[in-house]
Motif scaffolding. Structure first.
Motif, mmCIF file in Angstrom:
data_model
loop_
_atom_site.group_PDB
_atom_site.id
_atom_site.type_symbol
_atom_site.label_atom_id
_atom_site.label_comp_id
_atom_site.label_asym_id
_atom_site.label_seq_id
_atom_site.Cartn_x
_atom_site.Cartn_y
_atom_site.Cartn_z
ATOM 1 N N THR A 4 0.747 -1.262 -0.059
ATOM 2 C CA THR A 4 -0.034 -0.019 -0.023
ATOM 3 C C THR A 4 0.816 1.171 -0.088
ATOM 4 N N TRP A 5 1.731 1.299 0.829
ATOM 5 C CA TRP A 5 2.841 2.510 0.842
ATOM 6 C C TRP A 5 3.331 2.729 -0.405
ATOM 7 N N LEU A 6 3.910 1.539 -1.014
ATOM 8 C CA LEU A 6 4.599 1.510 -2.426
ATOM 9 C C LEU A 6 3.685 2.390 -3.522
ATOM 10 N N GLY A 7 2.506 1.750 -3.306
ATOM 11 C CA GLY A 7 1.277 2.218 -4.444
ATOM 12 C C GLY A 7 1.153 3.732 -4.174
ATOM 13 N N ILE A 8 1.296 4.447 -2.915
ATOM 14 C CA ILE A 8 0.954 5.765 -2.700
ATOM 15 C C ILE A 8 2.299 6.442 -3.241
ATOM 16 N N VAL A 9 3.453 6.074 -2.723
ATOM 17 C CA VAL A 9 4.758 6.757 -3.065
ATOM 18 C C VAL A 9 5.056 6.833 -4.444
ATOM 19 N N THR A 10 4.549 5.845 -5.181
ATOM 20 C CA THR A 10 4.875 6.007 -6.757
ATOM 21 C C THR A 10 3.357 6.148 -7.504
ATOM 22 N N ASP A 11 2.496 6.801 -6.694
ATOM 23 C CA ASP A 11 1.459 7.655 -7.317
ATOM 24 C C ASP A 11 0.659 6.443 -8.114
ATOM 25 N N GLY A 12 0.655 5.120 -7.789
ATOM 26 C CA GLY A 12 -0.197 4.030 -8.558
ATOM 27 C C GLY A 12 0.481 3.556 -9.853
ATOM 28 N N ALA A 13 1.442 4.039 -10.165
ATOM 29 C CA ALA A 13 2.317 3.637 -11.543
ATOM 30 C C ALA A 13 2.544 2.288 -11.878
ATOM 31 N N ALA A 14 2.361 1.958 -12.986
ATOM 32 C CA ALA A 14 2.621 0.505 -13.405
ATOM 33 C C ALA A 14 4.278 0.398 -13.667
ATOM 34 N N ALA A 15 4.900 -0.761 -13.352
ATOM 35 C CA ALA A 15 6.227 -0.514 -13.660
ATOM 36 C C ALA A 15 6.542 -0.828 -15.178
ATOM 37 N N THR A 16 7.542 -0.398 -15.803
ATOM 38 C CA THR A 16 7.795 -0.414 -17.303
ATOM 39 C C THR A 16 8.987 -1.110 -17.375
ATOM 40 N N ASP A 17 9.837 -1.329 -16.315
ATOM 41 C CA ASP A 17 11.387 -1.631 -16.737
ATOM 42 C C ASP A 17 12.101 -2.006 -15.300
ATOM 43 N N THR A 18 13.118 -2.818 -15.421
ATOM 44 C CA THR A 18 13.984 -2.878 -14.291
ATOM 45 C C THR A 18 15.521 -2.684 -14.700
ATOM 46 N N ILE A 70 21.666 -1.062 -10.682
ATOM 47 C CA ILE A 70 22.959 0.083 -10.462
ATOM 48 C C ILE A 70 23.751 -0.317 -9.405
ATOM 49 N N ASN A 71 24.854 -0.409 -9.514
ATOM 50 C CA ASN A 71 25.836 -0.830 -8.466
ATOM 51 C C ASN A 71 25.352 -1.913 -7.688
ATOM 52 N N GLY A 72 24.868 -3.021 -8.192
ATOM 53 C CA GLY A 72 24.409 -4.055 -7.459
ATOM 54 C C GLY A 72 22.991 -3.946 -6.956
ATOM 55 N N ILE A 73 22.259 -2.960 -7.152
ATOM 56 C CA ILE A 73 20.954 -2.865 -6.655
ATOM 57 C C ILE A 73 20.027 -2.805 -7.800
ATOM 58 N N SER A 74 19.158 -3.713 -7.631
ATOM 59 C CA SER A 74 17.716 -3.694 -8.776
ATOM 60 C C SER A 74 16.716 -2.814 -8.459
ATOM 61 N N ALA A 94 6.466 11.906 -12.689
ATOM 62 C CA ALA A 94 6.718 11.412 -14.092
ATOM 63 C C ALA A 94 7.716 10.274 -14.351
ATOM 64 N N TYR A 95 8.481 10.362 -13.332
ATOM 65 C CA TYR A 95 9.585 8.997 -13.519
ATOM 66 C C TYR A 95 9.891 8.556 -12.066
ATOM 67 N N SER A 96 9.837 7.394 -11.685
ATOM 68 C CA SER A 96 9.825 6.698 -10.560
ATOM 69 C C SER A 96 11.029 5.583 -10.378
ATOM 70 N N MET A 97 11.453 5.237 -9.295
ATOM 71 C CA MET A 97 12.344 4.105 -9.156
ATOM 72 C C MET A 97 12.135 3.538 -7.838
ATOM 73 N N SER A 98 12.030 2.107 -7.946
ATOM 74 C CA SER A 98 11.681 1.731 -6.290
ATOM 75 C C SER A 98 12.775 0.478 -6.056
ATOM 76 N N ALA A 99 13.298 0.162 -4.976
ATOM 77 C CA ALA A 99 14.325 -0.854 -4.850
ATOM 78 C C ALA A 99 13.979 -1.103 -2.999
ATOM 79 N N GLU A 100 14.627 -2.456 -2.986
ATOM 80 C CA GLU A 100 14.483 -3.072 -1.578
ATOM 81 C C GLU A 100 16.125 -2.808 -0.959
ATOM 82 N N ILE A 101 16.106 -2.144 -0.056
ATOM 83 C CA ILE A 101 17.623 -1.739 0.411
ATOM 84 C C ILE A 101 17.423 -2.121 2.008
ATOM 85 N N GLY A 102 18.065 -3.159 2.470
ATOM 86 C CA GLY A 102 18.118 -3.529 3.827
ATOM 87 C C GLY A 102 16.623 -3.737 4.526
#
Length: 212
Positions: free
Chosen positions: A138-152, A155-159, A175-183
């Protein structure tokens, strides 16, 4: 006392003017006086209006020479760390970048560390970093404004998952967003900057995460 009945002699006619001519003369004099007063009032109003416009141009709408509001996000992160259960990201960036806001708060019941970055070359190059500690979908959907993933991308070992909506209108700072799991955190970057600026920030985050 005798009443003065002397009449005005009209030079052009060589005789005293008639009562009708006297009335007409006085009426014309009054008309000219009113016309002059109207013209003077119009000129006065025009000058006053121009003065107001000049004031607005010189004082109200003149460009501001003041420096932009900045936030020392690394110091704010260090101070806020005592209230966070995960290390707060505070990546080092080129001097041409600056932060205009940094705060630790809550979004959808998830503790969220937020930094707003302005990247070169102008104030329109904005990227927000949002770090959700123990975040949920739910948090991820809010902070990406409900955008659909378009690519992966990696960068420096983090997807990173990419959400590119720059071809759409009215997307604002999403307009452009990126998300990753870090720790134990979900990290989202979103804004209006070029892809290269996002990638630079992502690389800086990877370096910051390695230090922690």
């Amino acid at each position: 006392m005798a009443k003065n009945t002397e009449q005005r002699v009209v030079a052009e006619l060589g005789r005293p003017e008639t009562p009708d001519e006297t009335f007409a003369r006085k009426a014309e004099t009054s008309r000219k006086h009113r016309a002059n007063q109207t013209l003077l009032n119009l000129v006065g109003a025009t000058v006053a209006s121009l003065g107001i416009v000049l004031f607005l141009v010189l004082v109200v709408v003149r460009p501001s020479d003041e420096a932009p509001v900045t936030a020392d996000y690394q110091t704010i992160a260090a101070d806020a760390q005592v209230d966070a259960s995960e290390p707060l990201l505070a990546p080092s960036l080129p001097e041409s970048w600056y932060s205009n806001s940094a705060r630790l708060g809550t979004t959808s019941s998830v503790q969220t560390w937020y930094i707003g970055f302005v990247a070169p070359p102008s104030a329109s190059q904005f990227i927000a970093l949002e770090q959700g500690i123990d975040a949920n979908p739910t948090w991820l959907g809010i902070v990406t404004d409900g955008a659909a993933a378009t690519d992966t991308i990696v960068i420096n070992g983090i997807s990173w998952t990419v959400y590119d909506r720059r071809s759409s209108s009215d997307t604002g700072n999403y307009a452009y967003s990126m998300s990753a799991e870090i720790g134990g955190s979900t990290v989202v970057l979103h804004g209006t900057a070029a892809s290269s600026e996002f990638e630079l920030l992502a690389a800086s985050i990877a370096a910051d995460a390695e230090v922690q």
